[in-house]
Design an enzyme around this catalytic site. Structure first.
Site, PDB file in Angstrom:
ATOM      1  CD  GLU A  47      -1.388   2.525  -7.590  1.00  0.00           C
ATOM      2  OE1 GLU A  47      -1.557   3.721  -7.309  1.00  0.00           O
ATOM      3  OE2 GLU A  47      -2.194   1.636  -7.261  1.00  0.00           O
ATOM      4  CE  LYS A 129      -3.915   7.130  -7.569  1.00  0.00           C
ATOM      5  NZ  LYS A 129      -3.731   6.058  -6.549  1.00  0.00           N
ATOM      6  CB  CYS A 163      -5.188   3.022  -7.992  1.00  0.00           C
ATOM      7  SG  CYS A 163      -5.840   2.238  -6.496  1.00  0.00           S
TER       8      CYS A 163
END
Length: 332
Positions: A47, A129, A163
């Protein structure tokens, strides 16, 4: 008889370069070459590894984080730009699909962005995200539904989440409903201790089982020297250790190879794609095991925009046209 299809994949656990704007990109390109030499056709990175995950925001109060935040702005990735050109060239040169996490700069905002490059170097997916986690909300903006997409690549249908997006069951279901074959997960690593690694493992194994797909997960790594550079406080340094779980999971929820939980390295594994059908024969969450007349998902996949302009239906008359109209009126 169906031909057996095997995909060799690589999950990279790597330390970023915290001191150089281009240093991490160089490390990424070398890792792509290394993985390709081992026969990998899909290479996955952690990430926001480029230029680095904002670890400072986890251990430093916002009032003291301004300088580091501005530095991240300076080093962040513009898409398209020099960083995407370099990674695209590496993917194309080695004929591999690459999934890379970056800090993307879009004018005055930063985003946690996942980039998927196909084996010919084309950028086939850029997604952000959708909800940054806790401290990350001081750093990144929010993505939109346009990124909840599964793309066809040289290795199959690939979807990605970052995540704690894996804690959003509807986000995962959006990718499942698009029949992803290989799910790419990315986490920062080097955070929170063993409990974070345990949570990662539970999450990615569950998604593999529920979706009936392979999961390739990469986490980042920090050296002791890097941790000391982020914070001199020994107590806070404990929050920047552990939490690594680079792993490759089968549709049956098993590790294909032992996970990598410390240090830098590359996991390589062969994926037997027939295991997807073997799993879904028993339980297909978006097929014969679904009840869409009772439970279904509505996804707004329109890109979000701060402004929508409404143009006139016809162009305004030019000066010459207006003079011509005046002449006609006078002639009458």
């Amino acid at each position: 008889m169906t031909e057996k299809r095997t995909v060799r994949v690589a999950a990279v656990q790597i330390a970023p370069d915290l001191d150089s704007a281009d240093g991490t990109v160089d490390r990424v390109c070398r890792a792509i070459a290394d993985a390709a030499e081992r026969g990998a056709t899909l290479v996955v990175f952690p990430e926001t590894v480029v230029p680095y995950y904002p670890y400072f925001s986890f251990v430093r109060p916002p009032v003291l984080a301004g300088a580091d935040h501005l530095k991240l702005y300076e080093r962040a990735v513009v898409v398209p730009g020099p960083v995407t050109d370099a990674v695209a060239a590496a993917a194309r040169a080695h004929g591999v699909v690459v999934v890379l996490g970056v800090n993307e700069r879009d004018h005055g905002s930063l985003y946690n962005t996942q980039l998927v490059f196909d084996a010919d170097g084309r950028l086939v997916l850029k997604r952000r995200k959708i909800t940054p986690t806790y401290h990350e909300r001081m750093i990144w903006g929010q993505g939109d539904g346009s990124g909840l997409a599964v793309v066809d690549t040289a290795v199959g249908r690939v979807g990605a989440l970052a995540c704690w997006e894996h804690y959003n069951p509807l986000a995962r279901y959006a990718l499942m409903a698009q029949h992803e074959e290989i799910h790419v997960a990315q986490f920062p690593g080097s955070m929170v201790g063993q409990i974070f690694a345990d949570q990662i493992e539970v999450s990615i194994r569950h998604h593999a089982l529920e979706s009936g797909c392979f999961v390739v997960n990469s986490t980042g790594w920090l050296t002791d020297e890097q941790i000391a550079g982020i914070t001199p406080d020994a107590g806070l340094q404990k929050a920047l250790r552990g939490g690594c779980m680079t792993a490759i999971i089968s549709p049956e929820g098993n590790h294909v190879v032992p996970p990598l939980t410390s240090g830098e390295g590359i996991l390589v594994a062969d994926l037997d794609m027939a295991l997807i059908t073997k799993r879904k024969r028993m339980m297909d969450s978006v097929g014969h095991y679904a009840r869409p007349e009772l439970l279904s998902l509505r996804l707004d996949n329109r890109p979000a925009a701060p402004m929508a302009a409404t143009l006139p239906t016809a162009p305004l008359p030019q000066k010459d046209d207006a003079e011509h109209d005046d002449a006609l009126l006078l002639a009458r």
